[in-house]
Design an enzyme around this catalytic site. Structure first.
Site, mmCIF file in Angstrom:
data_model
loop_
_atom_site.group_PDB
_atom_site.id
_atom_site.type_symbol
_atom_site.label_atom_id
_atom_site.label_comp_id
_atom_site.label_asym_id
_atom_site.label_seq_id
_atom_site.Cartn_x
_atom_site.Cartn_y
_atom_site.Cartn_z
ATOM 1 C CB CYS A 45 -2.922 3.813 -5.651
ATOM 2 S SG CYS A 45 -4.289 3.212 -4.729
ATOM 3 C CB CYS A 59 -0.973 -0.135 1.181
ATOM 4 S SG CYS A 59 -1.817 1.604 1.442
#
Ligand code: DGL
Length: 290
Positions: free
Chosen positions: A203, A93
């Site tokens: 992302c 992440c």
């Protein structure tokens, strides 16, 4: 005669955590389903390794959250995985890496690999010297991201766009609807107008839009996704720590802090993994499931 002082009772010593074992699984976590794009790459690169994936979908998206919340969740999930025997942790992440990796690195006893937007490879390949970056608001606002631009930005111009709504789309199973394509068009057009020839997907949820993006922009934007670089970094970290698995790998274990239905569906569609998803509770100081 005064009595001789009693010898001090030995202080209780906390047991040392057991040293990680090469055959143990690697923990991999994301705010939700995005880390599956990283799981796909690391499994392909390290076929003898076993993985436990945690999707913190109950608390996704992390992008609008503050640093304290993201750090608490990253620590809680990292510790949860380490207590269950994970030999290393991949923070799959960008947002959690940007906001918390330094603290988590200090607190966790197992080797750690984080993910960062691929600014360096984008700068190396951009001919127009204009680069679009799509990432969460928290990643773009972080000191780590600014430092990446300072270190590797060279003479490039960056058009940075927070991907509001994109994580939510993946979490609800939408990787190509008309509404999603309209949103992507709104985010990508200013990059094209600024002359960008390269797009950084900052992302781990966004690689699921690669086909939709390709359809929208053709080959006007080269897409930079760091999943393969993360797999190579994990491989180096395992070698350096003497933690390479002897194989054969166990099937990946999938865990979710929500009901796990979307995790199961996406893991099946994307990785061809037809595995049950365990619904887990991982407490942290400021979450309702604490
Ligand atoms: N996959 C996460 C990332 O790479 C998404 C963060 C979020 O939940 O907003 O940043």
């Amino acid at each position: 005669m005064p009595a001789a002082p009693e010898p001090a009772a030995p202080k209780p010593v906390a047991p040392e955590p057991a040293a990680p074992k090469p055959a143990a699984p690697i923990g991999i976590f994301d705010s939700g389903l995005g880390g599956l794009s990283v799981l796909r790459a690391v499994r392909a690169h390290l076929p003898d390794e076993s993985f436990v994936y945690v999707a913190d979908s109950r608390h996704a998206p992390y992008g609008p959250r503050d640093q304290a919340f993201i750090t608490e969740r990253t620590l809680a999930i990292g510790e949860w995985l380490a207590q269950r025997g994970a030999k290393a942790l991949v923070v799959a992440c960008n947002t959690a890496t940007a906001q918390s990796i330094a603290v988590v690195r200090e607190r966790l006893a197992i080797p750690l690999v984080g993910v960062e937007p691929g600014i360096k490879p984008a700068v190396q390949q951009s001919a127009s010297r204009a680069i679009g970056v799509l990432a969460t608001q928290a990643t773009l606002a972080s000191a780590r991201f600014q430092s990446l631009l300072d270190r590797y930005g060279d003479d490039c111009r960056f058009v940075c766009q927070p991907g509001h709504g994109l994580v939510e789309a993946v979490e609800s199973g939408d990787t190509g609807s008309a509404a999603l394509r309209a949103l992507l068009t709104r985010y990508l057009e200013p990059m094209l107008d600024a002359g960008a020839d390269t797009l950084v997907l900052g992302c781990t949820h966004y690689p699921f839009f690669a086909a939709a993006i390709r359809e929208l922009v053709g080959d006007r934007l080269a897409i930079v996704d760091t999943s393969d670089a993360i797999a190579r970094q994990l491989s180096r970290v395992l070698d350096a720590s003497g933690l390479r698995a002897p194989g054969p790998a166990a099937p990946p274990r999938l865990c979710s802090t929500s009901d796990g239905r979307q995790l199961r569906a996406l893991a099946s569609a994307l990785l061809g993994l037809d595995a049950p998803v365990e619904s887990v509770t991982i407490s942290s100081p400021h979450t309702a499931d604490a």
